[in-house]
Design a protein around this motif. Structure first.
Motif, PDB file in Angstrom:
ATOM      1  N   VAL A 267       9.107   2.361  -1.355  1.00  0.00           N
ATOM      2  CA  VAL A 267       8.488   2.696   0.012  1.00  0.00           C
ATOM      3  C   VAL A 267       7.228   3.687  -0.357  1.00  0.00           C
ATOM      4  O   VAL A 267       6.255   3.869   0.366  1.00  0.00           O
ATOM      5  CB  VAL A 267       9.675   3.521   0.538  1.00  0.00           C
ATOM      6  CG1 VAL A 267       9.001   4.643   1.753  1.00  0.00           C
ATOM      7  CG2 VAL A 267      10.406   2.829   1.401  1.00  0.00           C
ATOM      8  N   SER A 268       7.649   4.685  -1.685  1.00  0.00           N
ATOM      9  CA  SER A 268       6.435   5.657  -1.816  1.00  0.00           C
ATOM     10  C   SER A 268       5.278   4.762  -2.386  1.00  0.00           C
ATOM     11  O   SER A 268       4.049   5.160  -1.742  1.00  0.00           O
ATOM     12  CB  SER A 268       6.921   6.244  -3.057  1.00  0.00           C
ATOM     13  OG  SER A 268       5.613   6.928  -3.550  1.00  0.00           O
ATOM     14  N   VAL A 269       5.399   3.741  -3.113  1.00  0.00           N
ATOM     15  CA  VAL A 269       4.112   3.048  -3.763  1.00  0.00           C
ATOM     16  C   VAL A 269       3.440   2.054  -2.474  1.00  0.00           C
ATOM     17  O   VAL A 269       2.272   2.132  -2.083  1.00  0.00           O
ATOM     18  CB  VAL A 269       4.390   2.129  -4.942  1.00  0.00           C
ATOM     19  CG1 VAL A 269       3.598   0.999  -5.017  1.00  0.00           C
ATOM     20  CG2 VAL A 269       4.743   2.788  -6.093  1.00  0.00           C
ATOM     21  N   LEU A 270       4.436   1.207  -1.671  1.00  0.00           N
ATOM     22  CA  LEU A 270       3.895   0.207  -0.742  1.00  0.00           C
ATOM     23  C   LEU A 270       3.593   1.241   0.459  1.00  0.00           C
ATOM     24  O   LEU A 270       2.223   0.995   1.177  1.00  0.00           O
ATOM     25  CB  LEU A 270       4.644  -0.723  -0.703  1.00  0.00           C
ATOM     26  CG  LEU A 270       4.985  -1.509  -1.797  1.00  0.00           C
ATOM     27  CD1 LEU A 270       5.910  -2.826  -1.422  1.00  0.00           C
ATOM     28  CD2 LEU A 270       3.722  -1.982  -2.480  1.00  0.00           C
ATOM     29  N   GLY A 271       4.272   2.287   0.953  1.00  0.00           N
ATOM     30  CA  GLY A 271       3.955   2.801   2.216  1.00  0.00           C
ATOM     31  C   GLY A 271       2.761   3.533   2.099  1.00  0.00           C
ATOM     32  O   GLY A 271       1.917   3.922   2.746  1.00  0.00           O
ATOM     33  N   GLY A 272       2.558   4.206   0.549  1.00  0.00           N
ATOM     34  CA  GLY A 272       1.417   4.965   0.497  1.00  0.00           C
ATOM     35  C   GLY A 272       0.241   4.226   0.463  1.00  0.00           C
ATOM     36  O   GLY A 272      -0.989   4.798   0.947  1.00  0.00           O
ATOM     37  N   MET A 273       0.151   2.991   0.069  1.00  0.00           N
ATOM     38  CA  MET A 273      -1.071   2.002   0.258  1.00  0.00           C
ATOM     39  C   MET A 273      -1.434   1.774   1.498  1.00  0.00           C
ATOM     40  O   MET A 273      -2.741   2.115   1.966  1.00  0.00           O
ATOM     41  CB  MET A 273      -0.689   0.731  -0.311  1.00  0.00           C
ATOM     42  CG  MET A 273      -0.472   0.810  -2.026  1.00  0.00           C
ATOM     43  SD  MET A 273      -0.835  -1.015  -2.804  1.00  0.00           S
ATOM     44  CE  MET A 273      -2.653  -1.128  -2.324  1.00  0.00           C
ATOM     45  N   PHE A 274      -0.499   1.720   2.472  1.00  0.00           N
ATOM     46  CA  PHE A 274      -0.798   1.480   4.021  1.00  0.00           C
ATOM     47  C   PHE A 274      -1.226   2.732   4.467  1.00  0.00           C
ATOM     48  O   PHE A 274      -2.406   2.717   5.358  1.00  0.00           O
ATOM     49  CB  PHE A 274       0.361   1.168   4.923  1.00  0.00           C
ATOM     50  CG  PHE A 274       0.557  -0.301   4.469  1.00  0.00           C
ATOM     51  CD1 PHE A 274      -0.312  -1.464   5.171  1.00  0.00           C
ATOM     52  CD2 PHE A 274       1.803  -0.997   3.820  1.00  0.00           C
ATOM     53  CE1 PHE A 274       0.210  -2.640   5.108  1.00  0.00           C
ATOM     54  CE2 PHE A 274       1.926  -2.367   3.925  1.00  0.00           C
ATOM     55  CZ  PHE A 274       1.157  -3.231   4.524  1.00  0.00           C
ATOM     56  N   THR A 275      -0.667   3.876   4.033  1.00  0.00           N
ATOM     57  CA  THR A 275      -1.183   5.194   4.722  1.00  0.00           C
ATOM     58  C   THR A 275      -2.652   5.326   4.339  1.00  0.00           C
ATOM     59  O   THR A 275      -3.422   6.010   5.045  1.00  0.00           O
ATOM     60  CB  THR A 275      -0.316   6.405   4.014  1.00  0.00           C
ATOM     61  OG1 THR A 275       1.076   5.980   4.496  1.00  0.00           O
ATOM     62  CG2 THR A 275      -0.732   7.689   4.512  1.00  0.00           C
ATOM     63  N   ARG A 276      -3.046   5.140   2.968  1.00  0.00           N
ATOM     64  CA  ARG A 276      -4.427   5.421   2.405  1.00  0.00           C
ATOM     65  C   ARG A 276      -5.249   4.767   3.062  1.00  0.00           C
ATOM     66  O   ARG A 276      -6.642   4.936   2.901  1.00  0.00           O
ATOM     67  CB  ARG A 276      -4.153   5.533   0.969  1.00  0.00           C
ATOM     68  CG  ARG A 276      -3.600   6.576   0.379  1.00  0.00           C
ATOM     69  CD  ARG A 276      -3.597   6.612  -1.276  1.00  0.00           C
ATOM     70  NE  ARG A 276      -3.075   7.825  -1.733  1.00  0.00           N
ATOM     71  CZ  ARG A 276      -1.594   7.667  -2.085  1.00  0.00           C
ATOM     72  NH1 ARG A 276      -0.809   6.619  -1.686  1.00  0.00           N
ATOM     73  NH2 ARG A 276      -1.019   8.925  -2.746  1.00  0.00           N
ATOM     74  N   LEU A 277      -5.139   3.529   3.656  1.00  0.00           N
ATOM     75  CA  LEU A 277      -6.064   2.770   4.326  1.00  0.00           C
ATOM     76  C   LEU A 277      -6.883   3.343   5.483  1.00  0.00           C
ATOM     77  O   LEU A 277      -7.927   3.376   5.443  1.00  0.00           O
ATOM     78  CB  LEU A 277      -5.565   1.480   5.035  1.00  0.00           C
ATOM     79  CG  LEU A 277      -5.018   0.353   4.024  1.00  0.00           C
ATOM     80  CD1 LEU A 277      -4.306  -0.861   4.871  1.00  0.00           C
ATOM     81  CD2 LEU A 277      -6.270  -0.221   3.501  1.00  0.00           C
ATOM     82  N   GLY A 278      -5.990   4.284   6.013  1.00  0.00           N
ATOM     83  CA  GLY A 278      -6.557   4.992   7.215  1.00  0.00           C
ATOM     84  C   GLY A 278      -7.051   6.527   6.682  1.00  0.00           C
ATOM     85  O   GLY A 278      -8.504   6.750   6.890  1.00  0.00           O
TER      86      GLY A 278
END
Length: 481
Positions: A267-278
């Protein structure tokens, strides 16, 4: 976890934060000075694209090896050597007499920077019990947020009042201070037995991430057609797919991708990727909004970027209490919406918007961004055992580097697409286009909330709620997915 001197625990977060501050500032400050560099070195700004892309390539290519090197030679030797090389390379960049020398020194900067983030994070995780990890890793959030926000502003001021060479000299005193404290307080961790270096895995994974990082770095550049870009993208995906197959069939792969089966780490790695898109696109869009949309001078635009950085430092003192009170799952789900709403709120900023309102919006977004990154950085290690710290830190750093590039690329794509349709020569004519770009980035950010739903209520309690999960802290076993 080995016993660590209390003085080491006191100074270690500052040492790591100083090194990361150099890295983050250097990654964002350079683009501001490219026109001045080109004029001084007798070339064109387009020819200097290699100054930034060479850094990104070296960084992405070298990160996968950082965990193995730290386990083999020790965290102290690798981290302090990286600071020395980065500081000397920064000095050499400022003194470079030619483009070729400048690019070569930027490669050295990128290679040494690749050791600082994962090895520094790894050392912090091994030096603090998980009940204290949240407080210790708070310091890592500040450079990550301040670098993209302050880098362009500081670079612009330096170029305006001095020489582009001084942009690189900024790193020298910071590097010397970090080295002085590091020599006294940097602990040395290494693995008792080190697996053989996976050269094939390094070529596959490092080559794939480097190629993708380069493609995102030059995204939208003239001369790179859609067909060529798709071909490079396919090559990057093929290399990383090849590593995924390789890691499943290799006895000692370079990176243990099986760690992604750990729910909190995934969750940290993949959720972080989506978060940083914005979030990753806002440092690009905000100056465009202030300067192109509202017609502000560069210095005023830079000042309006600073409230978010100040708020991030304030959140450092509040994050543990917030996470301890509400837990990771609730905080990440709710805070992701707050971040998205803040990004979307900039779509309402116009020519008549009061400056105090813009400042207030920046403060709220800085608080929310800081809490988001603190949560993501710390829950990554909630359920990893000590033996997996090196691989976990390397994987997290690699995906973080890619997600930052994705974020900037998404901001570039959104701004370029909508601004191409905006009328020219009209006061405020670019505002509707920029407003649409902010709304698109807000939608990207919201996509991360679906990933955070997979967390459980007690996930991360051993980090955010000391005393509730002490029995789990010494365990190296994985939680079920």
């Amino acid at each position: 976890m080995p016993d660590v001197n209390p003085r080491t625990q006191r100074y270690l977060p500052w040492i790591v934060a100083s090194a990361l501050f150099m890295e983050q500032m250097d990654a964002t400050i350079v683009n501001t000075g490219i026109p001045a560099m080109a004029a001084d070195l007798g070339t064109t700004p387009l020819a200097l694209k290699a100054v930034s892309s060479s850094y990104v390539l070296a960084l992405a290519m070298s990160i996968p090896a950082s965990g193995w090197l730290a386990n083999r030679f020790g965290t102290r030797r690798i981290f302090l050597s990286a600071i020395v090389v980065f500081t000397l390379a920064s000095l050499a960049c400022g003194l470079a007499p030619s483009v070729a020398m400048l690019v070569a020194c930027r490669v050295l900067q990128g290679m040494s920077a690749a050791m600082m983030m994962p090895v520094g994070r790894m050392t912090l995780v091994r030096s603090f019990p998980k009940s204290q990890l949240l407080q210790a890793m708070n310091f890592m959030v500040i450079p990550a947020l301040m670098g993209p926000l302050l880098g362009p502003t500081v670079g612009g001021l330096i170029v305006h009042w001095g020489s582009w060479r001084e942009m690189f000299f900024v790193n020298v005193p910071v590097g010397l201070a970090a080295l002085a404290f590091g020599l006294r307080h940097m602990p040395d961790y290494r693995a008792e037995s080190v697996k053989p270096f996976d050269l094939r895995g390094m070529l596959l994974f490092g080559g794939g991430t480097a190629l993708l990082s380069w493609l995102l770095e030059v995204f939208g550049a003239h001369g790179l057609g859609h067909g060529e870009a798709l071909a490079w993208l396919a090559a990057s995906v093929a290399l990383m797919g090849g590593y995924a197959w390789h890691s499943r069939h290799h006895a000692a792969p370079l990176l243990n991708l099986a760690l992604l089966k750990v729910r909190t780490f995934r969750v940290s790695v993949l959720g972080g990727m989506f978060t940083r898109l914005g979030i990753g696109g806002t440092p690009l869009l905000l100056p465009l909004l202030y300067q192109v949309g509202l017609g502000m001078p560069a210095w005023q635009s830079g000042l309006l970027m600073m409230p978010a950085a100040a708020a991030a430092m304030v959140m450092k003192t509040l994050a543990q209490r917030v996470l301890g009170r509400f837990g990771y799952r609730r905080v990440l789900m709710v805070n992701t919406w707050i971040v998205a709403v803040c990004i979307a709120a900039f779509s309402q900023v116009g020519l008549t918007t009061p400056i105090p309102l813009i400042v207030g919006l920046g403060l709220v977004m800085g608080l929310a961004n800081s809490l988001q990154f603190t949560s993501l950085n710390t829950i990554a290690f909630a359920d990893l055992g000590e033996r997996d710290t090196a691989d976990g830190s390397t994987i997290a750093s690699t995906f973080q580097q890619l997600s930052l590039s994705f974020g900037l690329a998404s901001g570039t794509l959104a701004a370029g697409y909508f601004l191409a349709q905006a009328p020219s020569g009209v006061e405020g004519g670019a505002l509707p286009a920029l407003h649409k770009a902010f709304l698109l980035l807000a939608a990207f950010t919201l996509a991360a909330s679906t990933m955070f739903r997979t967390l459980r209520d007690r996930d991360g309690d051993n980090v955010s709620r000391p005393g509730r999960a002490d029995a789990e802290e010494a365990s190296a076993s994985f939680r079920p997915t």
